[in-house]
Each structure stands twice: as structure tokens, then as C-alpha cells.
Design a protein around this motif. Structure first.
Motif, PDB file in Angstrom:
ATOM      1  N   UNK A  62       0.833  -1.203   0.000  1.00  0.00           N
ATOM      2  CA  UNK A  62       0.000   0.000   0.000  1.00  0.00           C
ATOM      3  C   UNK A  62       0.873   1.261   0.000  1.00  0.00           C
ATOM      4  N   UNK A  63       1.954   1.235   0.764  1.00  0.00           N
ATOM      5  CA  UNK A  63       2.885   2.356   0.787  1.00  0.00           C
ATOM      6  C   UNK A  63       3.495   2.578  -0.595  1.00  0.00           C
ATOM      7  N   UNK A  64       3.878   1.497  -1.261  1.00  0.00           N
ATOM      8  CA  UNK A  64       4.410   1.602  -2.627  1.00  0.00           C
ATOM      9  C   UNK A  64       3.369   2.192  -3.567  1.00  0.00           C
ATOM     10  N   UNK A  65       2.119   1.748  -3.431  1.00  0.00           N
ATOM     11  CA  UNK A  65       1.035   2.298  -4.260  1.00  0.00           C
ATOM     12  C   UNK A  65       0.869   3.800  -4.016  1.00  0.00           C
ATOM     13  N   UNK A  66       0.904   4.203  -2.752  1.00  0.00           N
ATOM     14  CA  UNK A  66       0.755   5.618  -2.417  1.00  0.00           C
ATOM     15  C   UNK A  66       1.921   6.432  -2.963  1.00  0.00           C
ATOM     16  N   UNK A  67       3.131   5.869  -2.862  1.00  0.00           N
ATOM     17  CA  UNK A  67       4.304   6.583  -3.383  1.00  0.00           C
ATOM     18  C   UNK A  67       4.198   6.765  -4.896  1.00  0.00           C
ATOM     19  N   UNK A  68       3.753   5.712  -5.594  1.00  0.00           N
ATOM     20  CA  UNK A  68       3.573   5.829  -7.051  1.00  0.00           C
ATOM     21  C   UNK A  68       2.507   6.880  -7.375  1.00  0.00           C
ATOM     22  N   UNK A  69       1.432   6.886  -6.608  1.00  0.00           N
ATOM     23  CA  UNK A  69       0.363   7.871  -6.836  1.00  0.00           C
ATOM     24  C   UNK A  69       0.881   9.286  -6.596  1.00  0.00           C
ATOM     25  N   UNK A  70       1.685   9.466  -5.568  1.00  0.00           N
ATOM     26  CA  UNK A  70       2.252  10.787  -5.272  1.00  0.00           C
ATOM     27  C   UNK A  70       3.190  11.214  -6.396  1.00  0.00           C
ATOM     28  N   UNK A  71       4.027  10.277  -6.881  1.00  0.00           N
ATOM     29  CA  UNK A  71       4.925  10.598  -7.996  1.00  0.00           C
ATOM     30  C   UNK A  71       4.122  11.038  -9.218  1.00  0.00           C
ATOM     31  N   UNK A  72       3.044  10.313  -9.499  1.00  0.00           N
ATOM     32  CA  UNK A  72       2.195  10.667 -10.646  1.00  0.00           C
ATOM     33  C   UNK A  72       1.586  12.049 -10.455  1.00  0.00           C
ATOM     34  N   UNK A  73       1.067  12.317  -9.264  1.00  0.00           N
ATOM     35  CA  UNK A  73       0.465  13.627  -8.982  1.00  0.00           C
ATOM     36  C   UNK A  73       1.513  14.736  -9.093  1.00  0.00           C
ATOM     37  N   UNK A  74       2.729  14.487  -8.594  1.00  0.00           N
ATOM     38  CA  UNK A  74       3.791  15.487  -8.700  1.00  0.00           C
ATOM     39  C   UNK A  74       4.144  15.756 -10.160  1.00  0.00           C
ATOM     40  N   UNK A  75       4.192  14.698 -10.962  1.00  0.00           N
ATOM     41  CA  UNK A  75       4.472  14.862 -12.389  1.00  0.00           C
ATOM     42  C   UNK A  75       3.356  15.663 -13.064  1.00  0.00           C
ATOM     43  N   UNK A  76       2.116  15.348 -12.732  1.00  0.00           N
ATOM     44  CA  UNK A  76       0.986  16.086 -13.304  1.00  0.00           C
ATOM     45  C   UNK A  76       1.026  17.551 -12.872  1.00  0.00           C
TER      46      UNK A  76
END
Length: 123
Positions: A62-76
Motif C-alpha cells: 500500500x505504501x508503494x502504491x501511495x508513493x507511485x500515486x504521489x509521484x504521478x500527482x507530482x508529475x501532473x
């Protein structure tokens, strides 16, 4: 298999050691069997350790999923900031061009009025 055991041993090791210490140090069954842990308690501890490792692995995933989501949001967000900067520059260029055009039209209108006045006075 091996990967799960590796992850579980990092976080679960301390919890497992605490659980064993609690059982052997006079917690459950400690008073009846001296310093020995019964097979039943060992089984329960192993089940608890397994459950904790599974929970740890789920939390890691779940932490990995959240980190990926944060990376995506930061890129956006970075892309949106870039687009906004481009739009701002484009708007500023447009406003400068509009102002130049307006000044040019005012000068043209003034010149046309001068020519019209000259033509009427001669005729």
C-alpha cells in the motif's frame, strides 16, 4: 517465498522477538512451565508472526502504491505548472501585441483625420 520472508524479517523480527519474550518471561504459560514455551504457544506465536508479516507486506504494498500515486500527482502538477507558465507568457505576448495594434490604429485614425481635414480644406 524468499522475498516475502526477507521483507517480513526486517519489520516482523522485532515484533516476533517481543512476542517470544512476553511468553517466556512469565506472560502466557510462563508460570506453569518455567522458562519453556509450550508447543501450543510456539504455534500461536508462529501464527501471530505470520499474520504480522502478511500485514507488513500489505502495508508495504500500500505504501508503494501511495508513493507511485504521489509521484504521478507530482508529475501532473509539474506539467500543469509548465502549461500555466506557457499560457502566461502567451497571454503577455498577446497583450503586448494588442497594445501595439491599438496604438497603431490610433495613429492611423489620427493620420486619416489629418488627410481628411486637408482634403476638405482644399476642396
Amino acid at each position: 517465498g524468499g522475498g516475502a520472508g526477507g521483507q517480513g524479517s526486517r519489520g516482523g523480527g522485532a515484533a516476533g522477538a517481543g512476542g517470544v519474550g512476553g511468553g517466556a518471561g512469565g506472560g502466557r504459560g510462563g508460570g506453569q512451565h518455567g522458562d519453556k514455551v509450550s508447543e501450543e504457544d510456539k504455534g500461536k506465536l508462529k501464527q501471530e508472526l505470520s499474520r504480522m508479516r502478511d500485514e507488513f507486506e500489505r502495508a508495504q504494498a500500500q505504501l508503494d502504491d501511495y508513493r507511485r500515486a504521489i509521484e504521478l500527482k507530482n508529475q501532473q502538477l509539474e506539467e500543469a505548472e509548465h502549461r500555466n507558465a506557457e499560457l502566461l507568457a502567451s497571454t503577455q505576448n498577446f497583450e503586448r501585441s494588442r497594445e501595439k495594434l491599438t496604438l497603431g490604429l490610433v495613429a492611423l485614425n489620427k493620420r486619416l483625420q489629418e488627410v481628411e481635414a486637408t482634403a476638405c480644406s482644399e476642396g
